[in-house]
Structure formats: C-alpha cells, structure tokens
Design a protein around this motif. Structure first.
Motif, PDB file in Angstrom:
ATOM      1  N   ILE A 107     -14.276  -5.983 -10.989  1.00  0.00           N
ATOM      2  CA  ILE A 107     -12.904  -6.433 -10.724  1.00  0.00           C
ATOM      3  C   ILE A 107     -12.350  -5.729  -9.496  1.00  0.00           C
ATOM      4  CG2 ILE A 107     -10.541  -6.476 -11.613  1.00  0.00           C
ATOM      5  CD1 ILE A 107     -11.741  -6.628 -14.454  1.00  0.00           C
ATOM      6  N   ALA A 108     -12.526  -4.413  -9.433  1.00  0.00           N
ATOM      7  CA  ALA A 108     -12.001  -3.642  -8.308  1.00  0.00           C
ATOM      8  C   ALA A 108     -12.619  -4.088  -6.992  1.00  0.00           C
ATOM      9  CB  ALA A 108     -12.232  -2.149  -8.541  1.00  0.00           C
ATOM     10  N   GLN A 109     -13.921  -4.357  -6.993  1.00  0.00           N
ATOM     11  CA  GLN A 109     -14.590  -4.824  -5.777  1.00  0.00           C
ATOM     12  C   GLN A 109     -14.022  -6.158  -5.316  1.00  0.00           C
ATOM     13  OE1 GLN A 109     -18.703  -4.949  -6.912  1.00  0.00           O
ATOM     14  NE2 GLN A 109     -18.947  -2.708  -6.892  1.00  0.00           N
ATOM     15  N   ALA A 110     -13.802  -7.083  -6.265  1.00  0.00           N
ATOM     16  CA  ALA A 110     -13.274  -8.399  -5.906  1.00  0.00           C
ATOM     17  C   ALA A 110     -11.844  -8.287  -5.377  1.00  0.00           C
ATOM     18  CB  ALA A 110     -13.331  -9.335  -7.117  1.00  0.00           C
ATOM     19  N   VAL A 111     -11.030  -7.452  -6.003  1.00  0.00           N
ATOM     20  CA  VAL A 111      -9.642  -7.277  -5.548  1.00  0.00           C
ATOM     21  C   VAL A 111      -9.607  -6.670  -4.152  1.00  0.00           C
ATOM     22  CG1 VAL A 111      -7.499  -6.003  -5.951  1.00  0.00           C
ATOM     23  CG2 VAL A 111      -8.639  -7.159  -7.855  1.00  0.00           C
ATOM     24  N   ARG A 112     -10.419  -5.639  -3.916  1.00  0.00           N
ATOM     25  CA  ARG A 112     -10.439  -5.023  -2.588  1.00  0.00           C
ATOM     26  C   ARG A 112     -10.906  -6.017  -1.527  1.00  0.00           C
ATOM     27  NH1 ARG A 112     -12.113  -0.097  -5.435  1.00  0.00           N
ATOM     28  NH2 ARG A 112     -14.292  -0.753  -5.238  1.00  0.00           N
ATOM     29  N   ALA A 113     -11.846  -6.897  -1.910  1.00  0.00           N
ATOM     30  CA  ALA A 113     -12.363  -7.869  -0.944  1.00  0.00           C
ATOM     31  C   ALA A 113     -11.280  -8.842  -0.502  1.00  0.00           C
ATOM     32  CB  ALA A 113     -13.546  -8.631  -1.552  1.00  0.00           C
ATOM     33  N   VAL A 114     -10.487  -9.352  -1.442  1.00  0.00           N
ATOM     34  CA  VAL A 114      -9.458 -10.325  -1.039  1.00  0.00           C
ATOM     35  C   VAL A 114      -8.262  -9.639  -0.395  1.00  0.00           C
ATOM     36  CG1 VAL A 114     -10.139 -12.091  -2.708  1.00  0.00           C
ATOM     37  CG2 VAL A 114      -8.438 -10.392  -3.379  1.00  0.00           C
ATOM     38  N   ALA A 115      -7.911  -8.450  -0.878  1.00  0.00           N
ATOM     39  CA  ALA A 115      -6.778  -7.741  -0.282  1.00  0.00           C
ATOM     40  C   ALA A 115      -7.071  -7.331   1.152  1.00  0.00           C
ATOM     41  CB  ALA A 115      -6.429  -6.510  -1.115  1.00  0.00           C
ATOM     42  N   GLY A 116      -8.344  -7.063   1.453  1.00  0.00           N
ATOM     43  CA  GLY A 116      -8.715  -6.635   2.788  1.00  0.00           C
ATOM     44  C   GLY A 116      -9.141  -7.753   3.706  1.00  0.00           C
ATOM     45  N   HIS A 117      -9.132  -8.987   3.208  1.00  0.00           N
ATOM     46  CA  HIS A 117      -9.524 -10.123   4.040  1.00  0.00           C
ATOM     47  C   HIS A 117      -8.566 -10.254   5.226  1.00  0.00           C
ATOM     48  CE1 HIS A 117     -10.230 -14.349   5.195  1.00  0.00           C
ATOM     49  NE2 HIS A 117     -11.427 -14.189   4.647  1.00  0.00           N
ATOM     50  N   ARG A 118      -9.076 -10.693   6.343  1.00  0.00           N
ATOM     51  CA  ARG A 118      -8.262 -10.753   7.566  1.00  0.00           C
ATOM     52  C   ARG A 118      -7.028 -11.633   7.405  1.00  0.00           C
ATOM     53  NH1 ARG A 118     -12.817 -13.818   8.552  1.00  0.00           N
ATOM     54  NH2 ARG A 118     -12.476 -16.007   9.131  1.00  0.00           N
ATOM     55  N   ALA A 119      -7.109 -12.675   6.555  1.00  0.00           N
ATOM     56  CA  ALA A 119      -5.944 -13.548   6.365  1.00  0.00           C
ATOM     57  C   ALA A 119      -4.838 -12.849   5.581  1.00  0.00           C
ATOM     58  CB  ALA A 119      -6.369 -14.821   5.630  1.00  0.00           C
ATOM     59  N   ALA A 120      -5.201 -11.829   4.799  1.00  0.00           N
ATOM     60  CA  ALA A 120      -4.213 -11.138   3.974  1.00  0.00           C
ATOM     61  C   ALA A 120      -3.909  -9.743   4.474  1.00  0.00           C
ATOM     62  CB  ALA A 120      -4.713 -11.054   2.530  1.00  0.00           C
ATOM     63  N   ALA A 121      -4.717  -9.246   5.396  1.00  0.00           N
ATOM     64  CA  ALA A 121      -4.557  -7.868   5.868  1.00  0.00           C
ATOM     65  C   ALA A 121      -3.167  -7.638   6.444  1.00  0.00           C
ATOM     66  CB  ALA A 121      -5.626  -7.552   6.906  1.00  0.00           C
ATOM     67  N   GLY A 122      -2.574  -6.508   6.108  1.00  0.00           N
ATOM     68  CA  GLY A 122      -1.259  -6.158   6.634  1.00  0.00           C
ATOM     69  C   GLY A 122      -0.101  -6.655   5.796  1.00  0.00           C
ATOM     70  N   ARG A 123      -0.367  -7.520   4.829  1.00  0.00           N
ATOM     71  CA  ARG A 123       0.703  -8.010   3.956  1.00  0.00           C
ATOM     72  C   ARG A 123       0.729  -7.152   2.683  1.00  0.00           C
ATOM     73  NH1 ARG A 123       0.986 -14.588   4.263  1.00  0.00           N
ATOM     74  NH2 ARG A 123      -0.150 -14.897   6.207  1.00  0.00           N
ATOM     75  N   ARG A 124       1.922  -6.817   2.236  1.00  0.00           N
ATOM     76  CA  ARG A 124       2.015  -5.980   1.037  1.00  0.00           C
ATOM     77  C   ARG A 124       1.573  -6.774  -0.191  1.00  0.00           C
ATOM     78  NH1 ARG A 124       8.238  -6.079  -0.992  1.00  0.00           N
ATOM     79  NH2 ARG A 124       8.779  -8.147  -0.201  1.00  0.00           N
ATOM     80  N   VAL A 125       0.868  -6.107  -1.071  1.00  0.00           N
ATOM     81  CA  VAL A 125       0.435  -6.708  -2.333  1.00  0.00           C
ATOM     82  C   VAL A 125       1.515  -6.418  -3.373  1.00  0.00           C
ATOM     83  CG1 VAL A 125      -1.313  -6.721  -4.142  1.00  0.00           C
ATOM     84  CG2 VAL A 125      -1.998  -6.431  -1.744  1.00  0.00           C
ATOM     85  N   LEU A 126       2.183  -7.466  -3.838  1.00  0.00           N
ATOM     86  CA  LEU A 126       3.264  -7.294  -4.807  1.00  0.00           C
ATOM     87  C   LEU A 126       2.735  -6.992  -6.199  1.00  0.00           C
ATOM     88  CD1 LEU A 126       5.514 -10.276  -3.682  1.00  0.00           C
ATOM     89  CD2 LEU A 126       5.797  -7.860  -3.120  1.00  0.00           C
ATOM     90  N   GLY A 127       1.536  -7.468  -6.492  1.00  0.00           N
ATOM     91  CA  GLY A 127       0.960  -7.217  -7.800  1.00  0.00           C
ATOM     92  C   GLY A 127      -0.361  -7.931  -7.968  1.00  0.00           C
ATOM     93  N   VAL A 128      -1.102  -7.483  -8.959  1.00  0.00           N
ATOM     94  CA  VAL A 128      -2.404  -8.070  -9.291  1.00  0.00           C
ATOM     95  C   VAL A 128      -2.376  -8.465 -10.759  1.00  0.00           C
ATOM     96  CG1 VAL A 128      -4.896  -7.692  -9.420  1.00  0.00           C
ATOM     97  CG2 VAL A 128      -3.562  -6.584  -7.599  1.00  0.00           C
ATOM     98  N   GLY A 129      -2.552  -9.750 -11.034  1.00  0.00           N
ATOM     99  CA  GLY A 129      -2.658 -10.233 -12.404  1.00  0.00           C
ATOM    100  C   GLY A 129      -4.111 -10.375 -12.775  1.00  0.00           C
ATOM    101  N   VAL A 130      -4.494  -9.777 -13.884  1.00  0.00           N
ATOM    102  CA  VAL A 130      -5.888  -9.786 -14.318  1.00  0.00           C
ATOM    103  C   VAL A 130      -5.979 -10.519 -15.647  1.00  0.00           C
ATOM    104  CG1 VAL A 130      -7.906  -8.384 -14.892  1.00  0.00           C
ATOM    105  CG2 VAL A 130      -6.290  -7.577 -13.161  1.00  0.00           C
ATOM    106  N   SER A 131      -6.686 -11.639 -15.634  1.00  0.00           N
ATOM    107  CA  SER A 131      -6.891 -12.425 -16.855  1.00  0.00           C
ATOM    108  C   SER A 131      -8.245 -12.090 -17.441  1.00  0.00           C
ATOM    109  CB  SER A 131      -6.811 -13.922 -16.546  1.00  0.00           C
ATOM    110  OG  SER A 131      -7.302 -14.678 -17.639  1.00  0.00           O
ATOM    111  N   VAL A 132      -8.259 -11.690 -18.711  1.00  0.00           N
ATOM    112  CA  VAL A 132      -9.514 -11.358 -19.392  1.00  0.00           C
ATOM    113  C   VAL A 132      -9.584 -12.110 -20.714  1.00  0.00           C
ATOM    114  CG1 VAL A 132      -9.922  -9.091 -18.364  1.00  0.00           C
ATOM    115  CG2 VAL A 132      -8.397  -9.290 -20.310  1.00  0.00           C
ATOM    116  N   PRO A 133     -10.781 -12.570 -21.103  1.00  0.00           N
ATOM    117  CA  PRO A 133     -10.906 -13.319 -22.355  1.00  0.00           C
ATOM    118  C   PRO A 133     -10.732 -12.406 -23.561  1.00  0.00           C
ATOM    119  CG  PRO A 133     -13.075 -12.917 -21.398  1.00  0.00           C
ATOM    120  CD  PRO A 133     -12.068 -12.429 -20.400  1.00  0.00           C
TER     121      PRO A 133
END
Length: 401
Positions: A124-150
């Motif tokens: 989960i942490a790897q996937a979140v870091r990957a999208v948060a660090g993507h160039r399209a999202a870089a520099g924008r504040r992350v307001l929150g992370v919702g994690v859905s688990v079964p």
C-alpha cells in the motif's frame, strides 16, 4: 453537544463542497436550495472552503434583472486525494484532483504468500508513494488518503477487525501505515467505497434509497437509506455476502455454509463452472481472474457450457438480490466490482430475469437494476471521497508527526 456540533459542521461543509463539485460553477442561492441549508450558512461555509483553497470565485451569472449573482467553482489545484483499493490479489491506488480527474495510477500485485499485514502495508505504501510522486501530482498537497480493505473495519480506530480471506483479526492498519506515510489516513471497506462512488458520480446520484452490490473475490452490498450511507450499529452493515443462500451449502471462509459469496463471488463462479465441466478449457488453475475473463468471452461466443455457467450464477445472484429488493425496497440496485465489469450485460440481463422471478412484484417493479457506469475504479474513487470528508473535519484520520 460540542462534538455533535463539530460533526454537523463537518457534514455541512462536505455537503456544500460535494454540491459545488457536482454543479460547478454555482451560485450560493443554488447551493442553499440544493443542500437545504440557509443562505447565511452556505455563505459562511463557502467562505471557509475558499479559505481552504478548495473553492474559488468563478465570475457572475445574470439574476434576471437584479444584481448579478456571484458564482463559486471548484479549485482543481486546491489539493489532491488518494484512493486505494486493496483486494486479495492487488493494491490499486489513484490520485485525484478536486474535480475528480485522475492524475496518476499505480498497482501492486499481491500473491497468496504476501498476505501478512506487514507485506500488505508495504505494498500500500509503495503504491501511495508512486501516485503522490507522479509528475502530474507532484507539488500538490495531499489532503488525505482513503484506504479500502476487504472485511469488517472500525473506521474511528483505524482497525481492520476481521478479514476472512487473509485470516486477519484486529489489525491496526492505519497505525502501521502511518509508520510509512506522512499523510492523513482514513479507513473504509469496499462496500461503502463503491456506494460513495455511485452516489458521487455514478448510477445512484440523486437517489435516496440505493443498493450497490460489489462483486469480486468477495461480495457485499453498500446501502443508502433515506439519502444516507447506512453503516449499522457496529459499522458492518452490508455483509450480505455472508447471508445464507443455500442451506448446508458450500463451506465459506467465514466458517458457515451456503453463504451468497460462495456462489457468486469469483471463486464461487469458478466452482460453478468446474462442477458443470471439470475439464473445461476455460478453467485456469490458480487464476480466478483469467477464468472469469475466459468465461465472459466464451459466453459472448455462445459456448454452451459458458452460457450455462453464466445462467446458473445469475440465478443465484438474482435470488440473493431479490432478498435485498424485498427487504429494502430500493430505487436502484447497481452491480459493481471487477466481476460485474467482466461479465457485463449478459449477467445483468439474466439477473434482471431472476429478480423478477424471486422478488415481490411491487418493490421489483420500482427497483432499477443496472451495471455501474463508472469507468474508473469505483473503490478508489469512493475511498478518496471518504478522505475528502475526513479532510474537512477538525481532526481525525491517522497521521505521522
């Protein structure tokens, strides 16, 4: 009372922002009419959301001869939200701007041997870091992370109470994730996430009474009653997959027999096919995703075994959905999840027929049954919407530092 007042204020902020996203740009009087709040309350809340950078002034509209009305619109650059769909076989993360545009996606595969809590947390942490660090999202504040688990979750404590497919009990998932991620974290299960996605931008938008059936490895139902998400006394409402469909039927991982999930979840559908044709070339050992895909393709081509397996699955599913229709009398039932997307219109057509056979005529006549129209991952979208709700509150969520 103080806590209740804060909760009401958070809910009203969320309601105004949600309506602004849906109707942007929009005037304050129209926001008041749509939300049922007073114009003074809406003006105050719009001011707060503007100060938070979520709304911006968006010009004026003609008021029919009077003073032009000021418009407000969503500020896509006001922050990002990350939604994570954790299933038994994968972790899928998406990052959204405030207009719900997907900026980046990332996925990690989970193998049966990778199901220990620390292994899933790392994925989960790897996937979140990957999208948060993507160039399209870089520099924008992350307001929150919702994690859905079964499974059954305790949202307030951030604990996964029970996940049968992994054998987890009382795992403090958000505390473990907070050791890897600096963001505010919010926990939800996929039933509530899928429902939220449909209420935001899917088939249930504008409906007060809706059921969203999530079909995947496991199954369940998100419930909206009277326009509100129904969580139940313990927060576990919607575990419809563990209601009894066949007395003394197949053994379920929950320890009981004959649960809905054992007949219409992905493993159950594979078992339906295997019982009809043990040597079917459609069966892919140890790969339920490929088997479901092969079944869907063969059904479209008219393969008799595939057609029969689809009909049997739809018969079970329709009977179980009919119970929901009789019990809840919803306006709409939405079939969501990766299994529903794969099996598509043939499944929908036969489920409608089965519901018509098994449900009472009056509620069945009112309930529209359809496939989810959401092209993106509905669980990720719904999980991100819970993160948005949490971000509007005075606190909440798990956060490092």
């Amino acid at each position: 009372m103080k806590r209740t007042s804060r909760e009401i204020r958070t809910a009203n902020r969320y309601r105004v922002l949600r309506q602004a996203i849906a109707d942007s740009p929009v005037s304050r009087p129209r926001l008041a009419a749509a939300t049922g709040l007073s114009t003074a309350t809406v003006a105050t809340l719009v001011g707060e959301l503007t100060d938070l950078g979520m709304l911006v002034d968006a010009g004026f509209e003609d008021s029919g001869g009077g003073r032009p009305r000021g418009l407000v619109g969503i500020n896509p650059g006001g922050g990002t939200l990350i939604g994570v769909d954790v299933a038994e076989t994968y972790v899928h993360a998406e990052v959204f701007d405030l207009a719900w545009t997907v900026l980046a996606r990332a996925e990690r595969t989970l193998h049966p041997a990778d199901s220990a809590p620390d292994q899933v947390v790392r994925a989960i942490a790897q996937a979140v870091r990957a999208v948060a660090g993507h160039r399209a999202a870089a520099g924008r504040r992350v307001l929150g992370v919702g994690v859905s688990v079964p499974g059954v979750v305790d949202r307030e404590a951030g604990v996964l109470v029970f996940a049968g497919n992994w054998g987890w009990r009382d795992v403090p998932l958000l505390r473990l994730l907070a050791e890897h991620l600096p963001h505010r974290l919010f926990l939800v299960n996929p039933l509530h996430a899928c429902l939220a996605a449909e209420l935001w931008s899917g088939a249930a938008r504008g409906r007060d009474d809706a059921v969203v059936v999530n079909l995947g490895t496991g199954v369940g139902a998100g419930l909206a009653l009277g326009g509100e998400l129904h969580r139940g006394a313990s927060g576990s409402a919607g575990e419809w997959g563990h209601t009894t469909l066949v007395l003394d039927g197949r053994l379920c991982h929950c320890g009981r027999h004959g649960c809905v999930e054992t007949y219409v979840g992905a493993p159950g559908i594979v078992q339906n096919l295997r019982e009809l044709s043990p040597l079917s070339p459609l069966l892919h050992p140890d790969d339920q995703t490929e088997t479901i895909a092969a079944l869907a393709q063969a059904c479209r081509e008219g393969d008799p075994v595939a057609v029969k397996a689809m009909r049997e699955t739809a018969s079970y599913l329709g009977a179980a959905v009919a119970d929901l229709v009789n019990l809840l009398d919803p306006e709409i039932v939405v079939l969501s999840g990766w299994v529903a997307r794969r099996l598509g219109p043939p499944l929908l057509h036969q489920v409608r027929q089965s519901v018509a056979r098994h449900a009472l005529r009056r509620p069945a006549g009112r309930a529209e049954i359809m496939l989810s129209p959401i092209a993106a991952n509905p669980v990720s979208l719904g999980a991100a919407s819970f993160a948005l709700e949490g971000a509007l509150g005075p606190g909440g969520g798990a956060r490092r530092g």
